[in-house]
Write an enzyme that holds these catalytic residues in place. Sequence first.
Site, short mmCIF file in Angstrom:
data_model
loop_
_atom_site.label_atom_id
_atom_site.label_comp_id
_atom_site.label_asym_id
_atom_site.label_seq_id
_atom_site.Cartn_x
_atom_site.Cartn_y
_atom_site.Cartn_z
N LYS A 173 -0.14 -13.96 15.25
CA LYS A 173 -0.65 -12.63 15.55
C LYS A 173 -1.80 -12.69 16.54
O LYS A 173 -2.71 -13.50 16.39
CB LYS A 173 -1.09 -11.95 14.25
CG LYS A 173 0.06 -11.72 13.27
CD LYS A 173 -0.40 -11.13 11.95
CE LYS A 173 -1.24 -12.10 11.15
NZ LYS A 173 -1.48 -11.64 9.76
N THR A 204 -9.50 -1.71 9.90
CA THR A 204 -8.37 -2.64 9.94
C THR A 204 -8.22 -3.43 8.64
O THR A 204 -7.56 -4.46 8.61
CB THR A 204 -8.53 -3.62 11.11
OG1 THR A 204 -9.80 -4.31 10.97
CG2 THR A 204 -8.49 -2.90 12.44
N GLY A 206 -6.79 -4.86 5.60
CA GLY A 206 -5.44 -5.00 5.07
C GLY A 206 -4.33 -5.05 6.09
O GLY A 206 -3.15 -4.95 5.74
N THR A 207 -4.66 -5.23 7.37
CA THR A 207 -3.61 -5.24 8.40
C THR A 207 -2.64 -6.41 8.22
O THR A 207 -1.43 -6.25 8.38
CB THR A 207 -4.21 -5.29 9.81
OG1 THR A 207 -5.19 -6.35 9.87
CG2 THR A 207 -4.86 -3.98 10.18
N GLY A 208 -3.16 -7.58 7.87
CA GLY A 208 -2.29 -8.74 7.70
C GLY A 208 -1.34 -8.57 6.52
O GLY A 208 -0.15 -8.88 6.62
N CYS A 209 -1.87 -8.07 5.41
CA CYS A 209 -1.05 -7.80 4.22
C CYS A 209 0.05 -6.80 4.56
O CYS A 209 1.22 -6.96 4.19
CB CYS A 209 -1.89 -7.23 3.09
SG CYS A 209 -3.36 -8.18 2.66
#
Length: 268
Positions: A173, A204, A206-209
């Site tokens: 990412k 942002t 929690g964007t990865g989750c």
Amino acid sequence: MKKALSIAGSDCSGGAGIQADIKTMSAHGIYAMSAITALTAQNTTGVTDILEATPDFLSAQLDAVFSDIFPDAVKIGMVSSAALIDVIAQKLQQHQARHIVVDPVMVSTSGSKLLQDEALEALKTKLLPLAEVVTPNIPEAEILAGRKIESPADMEEAAKTISEQYHCAVLCKGGHDLNDANDLLWKDGVGRWFKGKRIDNPNTHGTGCTLSSAIASNLAKGMELEEAVRQAKEYISGALAAMLDLGKGRGPMNHLFDLDSRFIREVE
């Protein structure tokens, strides 16, 4: 209805972890299930405490899910200790889990360390080889590849290294001041860039989750990985563009920005 399982930590403030995963899967029309690896006391400003599940209890959760409602995809997020990683790897193999997406959560958005040092080796040797795709951000990819990433070419080399070492696809990412949220998918020796437009939204959390759960949801529906990633990026862009503003730190996204139901409409 397709089903998906999230194996991750709980975020009591609702923006990341299990809570973000369940919202994301639900928004995709997926029946969401969970196996909780840890309870966290956290909000948009940081993590203040972590209470880890025991290996035996995590094992019991996984057996309960797989023996009754078998998931069409599995997303793995925060797992802080080697003992829990051992349990997850064992149970995924025992139950012959499919479409495994690993988000190698090492540090929270607010900067809190979420992976114990001894757990990193277990993550590398036992969990990543089981993954269909692993979704590291730039700092995580640097750790997994053992090299600095300072350019798009570095991203390609790191993704190639991770993919070859752990025999899985890699979605590296972007962001982190490297590019405008352009992500690189490395699969079967070939890289494909997914261009993204940076959205001017500081919230942002929690964007990865959310991205990894969206990918798992799409894989559960039967999409090929490339299309699963493309649609997941479109979803997270919409969730960020909704400009939800909650909390005193880096707030959460609106996971249900595209949901239209008479049960959620505000009273006029």
